[in-house]
Design a protein around this motif. Structure first.
Motif: not given
Length: 456
Positions: A56-75
């Motif tokens: 759960v923490p790893v997935m939250l981290y991976l999915l939050s990285v695109p949001l923080v970078r402002g990139s597309d989270w869907r890939p």
């Protein structure tokens, strides 16, 4: 006992912590499962907590990285969510089936086959879950991209719109819904260096990268799906067998030491008992029958000279020789005959020699004199026999001490410390292969019979 009771007892036993010789002795939440038997319910609970607590923490981290970078989270979503769902299924479904098999308390061989089948079924089921979760996530985002390729493109920053353009033609013709075809697509990409509709910059040109990715995913699937747990279960069971064997050996040594201690105590009890009774007989005979008193003293000297060294030696040994035990009994009865002239005796054996526990025979003889002969009015006889017999196809030694005394009605005839000691020693040395039985004789008196394995 019903099957449900046996199963409940088996389940409770396997949910207990492992012995210290086998357990990992870890209180860290990630490895706490290793303190319990593999495929037990407690092991499964701690294993699931460790997996979910990490995922759960790893997935939250991976999915939050695109949001923080402002990139597309869907890939990232298309790439990792199906893998996370499939990984959880791999990690939990097969082992859950294995836990159910373990609770059935099957025989060892059948249980092993059931565990292997449970793990394989869990992997097959998880592959279906992977395909289904991948389809659902891609349909949610209206994009159909093979996961391996999506991971490669995502690592190169290609947007999902670009991925959609690349695979538009493919999605118009069909939807790849099988995980194996997904892997094959990634393998072919690695082999050819590019897909038919994918720019070369989006994919590696190394053949072995596709092979290694497939090998890595297969190995991880087997590892988290229960393959490693099967190996650990087999190793753990062998360690438990070794630990149990060692404990049994230590318990047997402890029982032997206790038996030797009891034997030494019995030796210390037997010698004064002979002396006190005999000296009391000498004292009573001195005034009225001086010649008999002298005879008693002579027999006492002969008896002590013959038996005390033997008692000392046998007191530190688990086994003695039948011939010496019969000689000791004969010496003792000669002494008792000098004290009690109405006593007669016979000693017979159809064996030259054999191994016997020390002091058992003399204890039975003493018991016959004390509880059978002494309370009886008139002549009394004690008969000792040693013979070879066969029980259930195995040779046994039968020792009999028979008297025609007062029998069970006149005294306790066998509830003393000596007989209780014989029962305990036979049980500790031979288990259910040896026994002491007291029987009332038809003509009066008691027959005490020891049967034990015949050993040279």
């Amino acid at each position: 006992m019903t099957d449900s009771t046996i199963s409940a007892s088996h389940t409770s036993e396997h949910d207990q912590p492992l012995p210290t010789e086998v357990a990992a002795k870890s209180e860290f939440w990630l490895t706490r499962a290793r303190n319990y038997p593999v495929f037990s319910r407690t092991w499964y609970r701690y294993r699931a907590i460790a997996w979910l607590g990490t995922l759960v923490p790893v997935m939250l981290y991976l999915l939050s990285v695109p949001l923080v970078r402002g990139s597309d989270w869907r890939p990232m979503f298309i790439s990792w969510v199906p893998l996370a769902i499939a990984g959880t299924s791999f990690h939990l479904v097969g082992p859950a089936l294995a836990v159910w098999v373990r609770q059935r308390a099957y025989p060892e061989k059948k249980e092993w086959h059931g565990l292997v089948l449970a793990i394989v079924m869990g992997m097959i089921f998880s592959l279906g879950i992977f395909s289904l979760s991948r389809e659902l996530t891609q349909n949610m985002l209206h994009q159909h991209v093979p996961v391996l390729t999506a991971l490669k493109m995502n690592s190169r920053g290609i947007s999902i719109e670009k991925q959609g353009d690349i695979f538009a033609e493919e999605t118009q013709t069909h939807v790849i819904s099988d995980a194996f075809r997904d892997f094959w697509k990634g393998f072919q990409d690695g082999y050819h260096g590019h897909a038919s509709n994918v720019p070369e910059t989006a994919l590696p040109d190394d053949f072995w990268q596709g092979f290694y990715i497939g090998l890595l995913i297969s190995g991880l699937s087997i590892f988290i799906g229960g393959g490693y747990d099967l190996w650990l279960f087999s190793r753990q069971r062998n360690m438990l067998k070794a630990a149990n064997s060692q404990r049994e050996a230590e318990r047997a040594k402890a029982i032997q030491r206790e038996a030797e201690l009891r034997l030494s105590v019995l030796v210390a009890q037997v010698e004064p008992h002979f002396l006190f009774n005999t000296l009391a007989g000498v004292r009573s005979a001195i005034a009225t029958e001086p010649e008999r008193a002298v005879s008693i003293v002579d027999h006492l000297v002969d008896y002590l000279r013959a038996t005390i060294p033997q008692l000392r030696d046998d007191g530190s040994s688990v086994q003695a020789r039948l011939k010496k035990q019969l000689d000791a009994a004969r010496s003792y009865l000669s002494l008792m005959q000098a004290r009690i002239p109405r006593l007669s005796f016979s000693v017979e054996s159809d064996l030259d020699d054999a191994a016997v526990p020390p002091l058992m025979l003399i204890s039975l003889v003493e018991n016959a004199v004390k509880h059978g002969v002494e309370p009886k009015v008139g002549a009394a006889h004690i008969r000792i026999t040693a013979r070879r017999s066969v029980e259930q196809g195995a040779p046994v030694l039968e020792l009999r001490v028979e008297d025609d005394g007062v029998g069970f009605g006149g005294s306790s005839s066998g509830s003393g410390i000596g007989l209780a000691n014989i029962h305990e020693r036979l049980a500790s040395m031979y288990g259910n292969r040896a026994a002491l039985v007291l029987k009332a004789r038809p003509a009066g008196g008691v027959a005490a019979i020891i049967t034990l394995p015949l050993e040279a």
